[in-house]
Design a protein around this motif. Structure first.
Motif, PDB file in Angstrom:
ATOM      1  N   THR A 195       0.808  -1.232   0.000  1.00  0.00           N
ATOM      2  CA  THR A 195       0.000   0.000   0.000  1.00  0.00           C
ATOM      3  C   THR A 195       0.834   1.273   0.000  1.00  0.00           C
ATOM      4  O   THR A 195       0.275   2.371  -0.066  1.00  0.00           O
ATOM      5  N   LYS A 198       0.432   3.786  -3.026  1.00  0.00           N
ATOM      6  CA  LYS A 198      -0.879   4.435  -3.013  1.00  0.00           C
ATOM      7  C   LYS A 198      -0.935   5.513  -1.943  1.00  0.00           C
ATOM      8  O   LYS A 198      -1.438   6.621  -2.180  1.00  0.00           O
ATOM      9  N   GLN A 199      -0.400   5.206  -0.752  1.00  0.00           N
ATOM     10  CA  GLN A 199      -0.365   6.205   0.313  1.00  0.00           C
ATOM     11  C   GLN A 199       0.490   7.405  -0.097  1.00  0.00           C
ATOM     12  O   GLN A 199       0.124   8.563   0.142  1.00  0.00           O
ATOM     13  N   LEU A 218      -6.055   0.517   7.573  1.00  0.00           N
ATOM     14  CA  LEU A 218      -4.859  -0.301   7.483  1.00  0.00           C
ATOM     15  C   LEU A 218      -4.416  -0.767   8.852  1.00  0.00           C
ATOM     16  O   LEU A 218      -4.756  -0.167   9.865  1.00  0.00           O
ATOM     17  N   GLU A 223      -3.801  -3.770   4.292  1.00  0.00           N
ATOM     18  CA  GLU A 223      -5.248  -3.609   4.239  1.00  0.00           C
ATOM     19  C   GLU A 223      -5.922  -4.697   5.060  1.00  0.00           C
ATOM     20  O   GLU A 223      -5.609  -5.871   4.942  1.00  0.00           O
TER      21      GLU A 223
END
Length: 224
Positions: A195, A198-199, A218, A223
Protein backbone atom coordinates in the motif's frame (compact mmCIF):
# COMPACT_ATOMS: atom_id res chain seq x y z
CA UNK A 1 31.47 -27.79 -2.96
CA UNK A 2 28.98 -25.68 -1.03
CA UNK A 3 28.80 -22.13 0.25
CA UNK A 4 26.85 -19.92 2.64
CA UNK A 5 25.90 -16.65 0.98
CA UNK A 6 23.72 -13.68 1.87
CA UNK A 7 21.10 -12.87 -0.77
CA UNK A 8 18.52 -10.09 -0.36
CA UNK A 9 18.92 -9.98 3.40
CA UNK A 10 18.84 -13.75 4.08
CA UNK A 11 21.58 -16.37 4.35
CA UNK A 12 21.43 -19.57 2.30
CA UNK A 13 23.52 -22.73 2.08
CA UNK A 14 23.87 -23.39 -1.66
CA UNK A 15 25.42 -25.93 -4.01
CA UNK A 16 25.87 -25.98 -7.77
CA UNK A 17 22.63 -26.59 -9.75
CA UNK A 18 20.53 -26.02 -6.61
CA UNK A 19 17.29 -24.03 -6.87
CA UNK A 20 16.81 -21.35 -4.22
CA UNK A 21 13.83 -19.09 -3.47
CA UNK A 22 14.92 -15.60 -2.35
CA UNK A 23 13.22 -12.24 -1.76
CA UNK A 24 12.24 -10.64 -5.07
CA UNK A 25 15.23 -9.41 -7.12
CA UNK A 26 14.95 -6.56 -9.62
CA UNK A 27 16.68 -8.61 -12.34
CA UNK A 28 14.53 -9.91 -15.19
CA UNK A 29 13.73 -13.58 -15.72
CA UNK A 30 16.63 -15.24 -17.54
CA UNK A 31 19.22 -12.71 -16.33
CA UNK A 32 22.49 -13.85 -14.76
CA UNK A 33 23.21 -12.49 -11.29
CA UNK A 34 26.23 -12.64 -8.99
CA UNK A 35 26.51 -12.42 -5.21
CA UNK A 36 29.81 -11.59 -3.51
CA UNK A 37 28.71 -11.59 0.14
CA UNK A 38 29.95 -15.17 0.66
CA UNK A 39 30.39 -16.03 4.33
CA UNK A 40 31.71 -19.59 4.04
CA UNK A 41 32.95 -21.98 1.36
CA UNK A 42 33.35 -25.72 1.97
CA UNK A 43 35.12 -28.16 -0.34
CA UNK A 44 35.46 -31.56 1.31
CA UNK A 45 37.53 -31.12 4.46
CA UNK A 46 38.67 -27.64 3.40
CA UNK A 47 36.51 -24.90 4.91
CA UNK A 48 37.14 -21.20 4.34
CA UNK A 49 35.53 -18.65 6.65
CA UNK A 50 35.06 -14.98 5.88
CA UNK A 51 35.49 -12.01 8.20
CA UNK A 52 32.62 -11.54 7.59
CA UNK A 53 32.80 -12.13 3.80
CA UNK A 54 35.46 -14.04 1.84
CA UNK A 55 37.51 -11.75 -0.39
CA UNK A 56 37.27 -12.87 -4.01
CA UNK A 57 34.52 -15.45 -3.46
CA UNK A 58 31.57 -15.23 -5.83
CA UNK A 59 28.31 -17.08 -6.42
CA UNK A 60 26.94 -17.07 -9.96
CA UNK A 61 23.24 -17.72 -10.52
CA UNK A 62 20.44 -17.33 -13.03
CA UNK A 63 16.95 -15.96 -12.39
CA UNK A 64 14.46 -18.65 -13.41
CA UNK A 65 11.20 -16.87 -12.61
CA UNK A 66 9.41 -14.47 -10.29
CA UNK A 67 6.55 -15.70 -8.14
CA UNK A 68 4.67 -15.30 -4.88
CA UNK A 69 5.16 -17.49 -1.82
CA UNK A 70 2.45 -19.40 0.05
CA UNK A 71 -0.18 -17.36 1.83
CA UNK A 72 0.54 -16.64 5.48
CA UNK A 73 -2.39 -15.85 7.76
CA UNK A 74 -1.84 -13.20 10.45
CA UNK A 75 -4.57 -13.16 13.10
CA UNK A 76 -4.69 -10.53 15.83
CA UNK A 77 -7.02 -10.51 18.82
CA UNK A 78 -7.38 -8.36 21.91
CA UNK A 79 -9.08 -9.95 24.87
CA UNK A 80 -12.30 -8.36 26.12
CA UNK A 81 -12.02 -5.64 23.46
CA UNK A 82 -13.92 -7.27 20.64
CA UNK A 83 -10.88 -6.73 18.41
CA UNK A 84 -10.27 -9.46 15.82
CA UNK A 85 -8.33 -8.83 12.61
CA UNK A 86 -7.35 -11.46 10.05
CA UNK A 87 -4.88 -10.63 7.28
CA UNK A 88 -3.25 -12.67 4.55
CA UNK A 89 0.19 -12.06 3.05
CA UNK A 90 2.11 -13.60 0.15
CA UNK A 91 5.79 -12.69 -0.08
CA UNK A 92 7.22 -11.69 -3.46
CA UNK A 93 9.97 -14.18 -4.35
CA UNK A 94 12.45 -14.99 -7.11
CA UNK A 95 13.50 -18.52 -8.04
CA UNK A 96 17.20 -18.73 -8.92
CA UNK A 97 19.45 -21.64 -9.84
CA UNK A 98 23.08 -21.68 -8.68
CA UNK A 99 25.40 -21.98 -11.68
CA UNK A 100 28.86 -21.56 -10.14
CA UNK A 101 30.71 -21.24 -6.83
CA UNK A 102 34.09 -19.52 -6.92
CA UNK A 103 36.09 -19.74 -3.69
CA UNK A 104 38.64 -16.98 -4.44
CA UNK A 105 40.12 -14.74 -7.10
CA UNK A 106 36.82 -13.81 -8.72
CA UNK A 107 36.01 -10.28 -9.84
CA UNK A 108 32.41 -9.22 -9.84
CA UNK A 109 31.11 -7.70 -13.07
CA UNK A 110 29.94 -4.12 -12.75
CA UNK A 111 26.62 -4.85 -14.51
CA UNK A 112 26.18 -8.51 -13.62
CA UNK A 113 22.97 -7.99 -11.70
CA UNK A 114 20.46 -5.17 -11.75
CA UNK A 115 19.59 -6.07 -8.18
CA UNK A 116 23.17 -5.44 -7.09
CA UNK A 117 24.30 -2.72 -9.51
CA UNK A 118 21.56 -0.17 -8.86
CA UNK A 119 22.06 0.28 -5.09
CA UNK A 120 25.84 0.21 -5.52
CA UNK A 121 25.77 3.06 -8.02
CA UNK A 122 23.73 5.19 -5.65
CA UNK A 123 26.11 4.55 -2.78
CA UNK A 124 29.06 5.58 -4.96
CA UNK A 125 27.24 8.78 -5.98
CA UNK A 126 26.51 9.62 -2.36
CA UNK A 127 30.14 8.99 -1.46
CA UNK A 128 31.47 11.17 -4.29
CA UNK A 129 29.37 14.20 -3.34
CA UNK A 130 28.15 13.86 0.26
CA UNK A 131 27.65 17.59 0.82
CA UNK A 132 25.49 18.05 -2.28
CA UNK A 133 23.31 15.03 -1.45
CA UNK A 134 22.78 16.15 2.14
CA UNK A 135 21.80 19.62 1.01
CA UNK A 136 19.26 18.25 -1.46
CA UNK A 137 17.73 15.88 1.09
CA UNK A 138 17.40 18.56 3.76
CA UNK A 139 15.71 20.96 1.35
CA UNK A 140 13.25 18.71 -0.51
CA UNK A 141 12.94 15.44 1.41
CA UNK A 142 9.49 14.51 2.70
CA UNK A 143 8.71 12.84 6.02
CA UNK A 144 8.24 9.28 4.78
CA UNK A 145 7.37 8.15 8.30
CA UNK A 146 3.87 9.48 7.56
CA UNK A 147 3.38 6.37 5.43
CA UNK A 148 1.53 3.76 7.48
CA UNK A 149 3.91 0.83 8.08
CA UNK A 150 7.11 2.79 7.42
CA UNK A 151 9.10 3.42 10.59
CA UNK A 152 12.24 5.55 11.04
CA UNK A 153 14.60 2.80 9.83
CA UNK A 154 12.54 2.09 6.73
CA UNK A 155 12.30 5.80 5.93
CA UNK A 156 16.06 6.17 6.36
CA UNK A 157 16.71 3.22 4.01
CA UNK A 158 14.48 4.75 1.33
CA UNK A 159 16.16 8.16 1.59
CA UNK A 160 19.61 6.54 1.34
CA UNK A 161 18.43 4.79 -1.84
CA UNK A 162 17.35 8.11 -3.36
CA UNK A 163 13.62 7.70 -2.69
CA UNK A 164 13.28 10.78 -0.46
CA UNK A 165 9.91 12.26 -1.51
CA UNK A 166 6.32 11.08 -1.63
CA UNK A 167 6.31 11.61 -5.39
CA UNK A 168 9.29 9.31 -5.91
CA UNK A 169 7.87 6.67 -3.57
CA UNK A 170 4.55 6.72 -5.44
CA UNK A 171 6.36 5.79 -8.67
CA UNK A 172 8.09 2.77 -7.11
CA UNK A 173 6.65 -0.75 -7.21
CA UNK A 174 6.06 -2.65 -3.96
CA UNK A 175 8.60 -5.23 -5.16
CA UNK A 176 11.36 -2.67 -5.59
CA UNK A 177 10.55 -1.00 -2.27
CA UNK A 178 10.82 -4.39 -0.53
CA UNK A 179 14.14 -4.98 -2.29
CA UNK A 180 15.53 -1.64 -1.08
CA UNK A 181 14.51 -2.42 2.50
CA UNK A 182 15.91 -5.98 2.37
CA UNK A 183 19.26 -4.78 1.05
CA UNK A 184 19.44 -2.06 3.72
CA UNK A 185 18.79 -4.48 6.61
CA UNK A 186 17.48 -8.02 7.02
CA UNK A 187 15.32 -6.65 9.85
CA UNK A 188 13.30 -4.67 7.29
CA UNK A 189 12.71 -7.58 4.92
CA UNK A 190 9.43 -8.57 6.61
CA UNK A 191 7.68 -5.24 5.96
CA UNK A 192 4.70 -5.42 3.61
CA UNK A 193 4.85 -2.50 1.17
CA UNK A 194 1.83 -3.20 -1.06
CA UNK A 195 0.00 0.00 0.00
CA UNK A 196 2.99 2.35 0.23
CA UNK A 197 2.85 3.73 -3.36
CA UNK A 198 -0.88 4.44 -3.01
CA UNK A 199 -0.36 6.21 0.31
CA UNK A 200 2.55 8.18 -1.10
CA UNK A 201 0.48 9.31 -4.10
CA UNK A 202 -2.22 10.69 -1.78
CA UNK A 203 0.45 12.50 0.26
CA UNK A 204 2.11 13.87 -2.89
CA UNK A 205 -1.27 15.20 -4.09
CA UNK A 206 -1.91 16.82 -0.69
CA UNK A 207 -4.97 14.64 -0.01
CA UNK A 208 -4.29 14.36 3.72
CA UNK A 209 -7.89 13.80 4.79
CA UNK A 210 -8.29 11.06 2.21
CA UNK A 211 -4.97 9.56 3.30
CA UNK A 212 -6.00 9.57 6.98
CA UNK A 213 -9.30 7.88 6.12
CA UNK A 214 -7.44 5.24 4.10
CA UNK A 215 -4.84 4.66 6.83
CA UNK A 216 -7.61 4.08 9.37
CA UNK A 217 -8.46 0.98 7.35
CA UNK A 218 -4.86 -0.30 7.48
CA UNK A 219 -3.04 -2.33 10.10
CA UNK A 220 0.72 -1.83 9.95
CA UNK A 221 0.42 -0.73 6.32
CA UNK A 222 -1.66 -3.81 5.38
CA UNK A 223 -5.25 -3.61 4.24
CA UNK A 224 -7.56 -5.24 6.79
Amino acid sequence: MYAIVEIAGHQFKVEKDQKVYVNRLSAEEGDSVEFDNVLLVGDGDNITLGAPAIDGALIGAKVVKHLKGDKVIVFKKKRRKGYRVKNGHRQYLSEIVIESITASGAKKKATSSKAEAKPKAKKETAKAAPKATAKKASGKADDLKKIEGAGPKAAEALVNAGVDTFEKLAKETPEHISEILSEASSRLAHLVTDTWPKQAQMAADGKWDELKEYQDKLDGGIEK
